[in-house]
Design an enzyme around this catalytic site. Structure first.
Site, PDB file in Angstrom:
ATOM      1  N   SER A 274       1.143  -1.030   0.477  1.00 51.95           N
ATOM      2  CA  SER A 274      -0.557   0.217  -0.186  1.00 51.95           C
ATOM      3  C   SER A 274       0.871   1.043  -0.347  1.00 51.95           C
ATOM      4  O   SER A 274       0.129   2.338  -0.611  1.00 51.95           O
ATOM      5  CB  SER A 274      -0.812  -0.181   1.006  1.00 51.95           C
ATOM      6  N   HIS A 332       1.416   4.689   4.553  1.00 55.22           N
ATOM      7  CA  HIS A 332       0.728   4.468   3.304  1.00 55.22           C
ATOM      8  C   HIS A 332       1.071   6.479   3.948  1.00 55.22           C
ATOM      9  O   HIS A 332       1.296   7.167   2.591  1.00 55.22           O
ATOM     10  CB  HIS A 332      -0.343   4.808   4.800  1.00 55.22           C
TER      11      HIS A 332
END
Length: 391
Positions: A274, A332
């Site tokens: 991610s 992230h």
């Protein structure tokens, strides 16, 4: 009267004797009869209390023996070597991307020359007749196979360069996802495809975890976002530079995760795909902030790319503040920050200064520094100068 006096004297003496022979407890306790009438049962010795008292009493030998010391706390992992690995891997990624772009352009020039020569050789009135006879000699299965390959080639040609590049990344992620479903490979997958600062293997997972998903839904979501933004980011950076950014973002986002885990003491394995996807998303949103985006399941809701980036970064900041552990918010946020930094400043600092490396590679490939026939030079935009920086 004498006998009466004698009896009285005898009676007094008996009373005195009986008084002297009465137990002292009876004399001192006026309510002795009442207590004897309601006498309670004698208490039994409390064995439990005695046992507890005996257990709590420490023998002199035990008292002299010191208690065992508590187990030492595990020291926090040091992050100097992972940081050096991150810097080195990022530099090598962009260096390899620059060399790959140089070789790709050189191969394209040579391919164009070969195609031009082959077209000259195939020109003539007998060309169509030759291919017509060749097609007749094929069996039905061979014809169907050729048609199927032709359809696949047409589909592949219809894709943009970014979609073709991302197709390879999706294929690698799909293979890794299948490996997670093999019980015999679970230990190796956890060791090499999850990042954990407390693990003995900390460097290779920083790269491999960028292609690792355990959940099918997680993988589909990430790959859909990557597929959607692939055309824009590859047209902006070029195929080779995009691959360098993607790989570097995966390692850098994992480094952010290492720092957060070490600082909070919440050590544990996580996946790093991610973070790389967030770098791609952030880079496109910064370069095209007015682009309209939407949600696949809610097409009636639209928003700009700039607002989407702000919302995602704010969500990760809130997750870090409250300690949410469903997602790796540090990774992230690290990937998004790297994507923003690269399109604003990193391209000028890294990619625009690749010319000395290309010149060195060119000299190594062609001794004496002579330019290969028809090959691209290494100066200016000849080696592929696409990038997001201002022209």
């Amino acid at each position: 009267m004498a006998w009466r006096g004698y009896v009285m004297k005898l009676t007094k003496s008996e009373l005195i004797r009986t008084t002297n022979t009465t137990p002292r407890s009876y004399r001192l306790n006026p309510h002795n009869q009442q207590r004897c009438g309601f006498r309670r049962e004698a208490k039994r010795p409390d064995t439990k209390k005695e046992n507890v008292i005996q257990e709590t009493k420490v023998s002199p030998s035990e008292a002299s023996t010191p208690a065992p010391p508590p187990p030492p706390k595990a020291p926090r992992p040091t992050l100097f070597k992972p940081l050096m690995f991150t810097v080195g891997f990022t530099g090598c990624s962009f260096g390899a991307a620059a060399i790959l772009q140089y070789e790709t352009l050189k191969a394209r020039v040579q391919t164009a020359k070969d195609e031009e020569e082959s077209e000259k050789l195939l020109q003539g009135p007998q060309d169509m007749k030759y291919w017509h006879d060749w097609w007749k000699q094929l069996s039905g299965f061979q014809k169907q196979l050729i048609l199927l390959m032709s359809m696949a080639d047409d589909f592949w040609s219809s894709l943009t360069e970014g979609q073709r590049t991302v197709t390879g990344i999706i294929a690698v992620n799909a293979v890794v996802l299948c490996c997670w479903r093999i019980p015999a490979m679970q230990r190796s997958m956890v060791k090499y495809f999850t990042s954990n600062p407390a693990s003995k293997t900390r460097y290779l997972p920083m790269v491999l975890s960028s292609f690792s998903h355990y959940s099918i839904i997680h993988m589909v979501t990430n790959m859909y976002v990557l597929w959607t933004f692939s055309s824009g980011i590859v047209s902006l950076l070029g195929k080779e530079q995009f691959l360098a950014v993607y790989l570097s973002a995966g390692v850098i986002s994992t480094m952010f995760s290492y720092v957060h885990k070490t600082g909070t003491g919440r050590l544990g394995p996580t996946l790093g795909a991610s973070g790389a996807v967030m770098a791609v998303l952030a880079a496109v949103c910064v370069k095209v902030p007015e682009a309209k985006l939407g949600i696949i399941f809610l097409p009636m809701i639209t928003f700009t790319a700039g607002n989407a980036l702000i919302g995602l970064v704010a969500t990760d900041l809130v997750g870090l503040y409250f300690g949410w552990q469903l997602l790796d918010h540090a990774a992230h946020l690290g990937g998004a920050l790297f994507g923003i930094w690269y399109v604003e400043y990193g391209h000028k600092l890294i990619w625009s200064k690749r010319q000395p490396l290309l010149k060195l590679w060119h000299d190594m490939r062609s001794p004496g520094g002579s330019r290969p026939g028809g090959g691209p030079g290494v100066s200016g935009a000849g080696a592929g100068g696409r990038g997001p920086g201002p022209q």
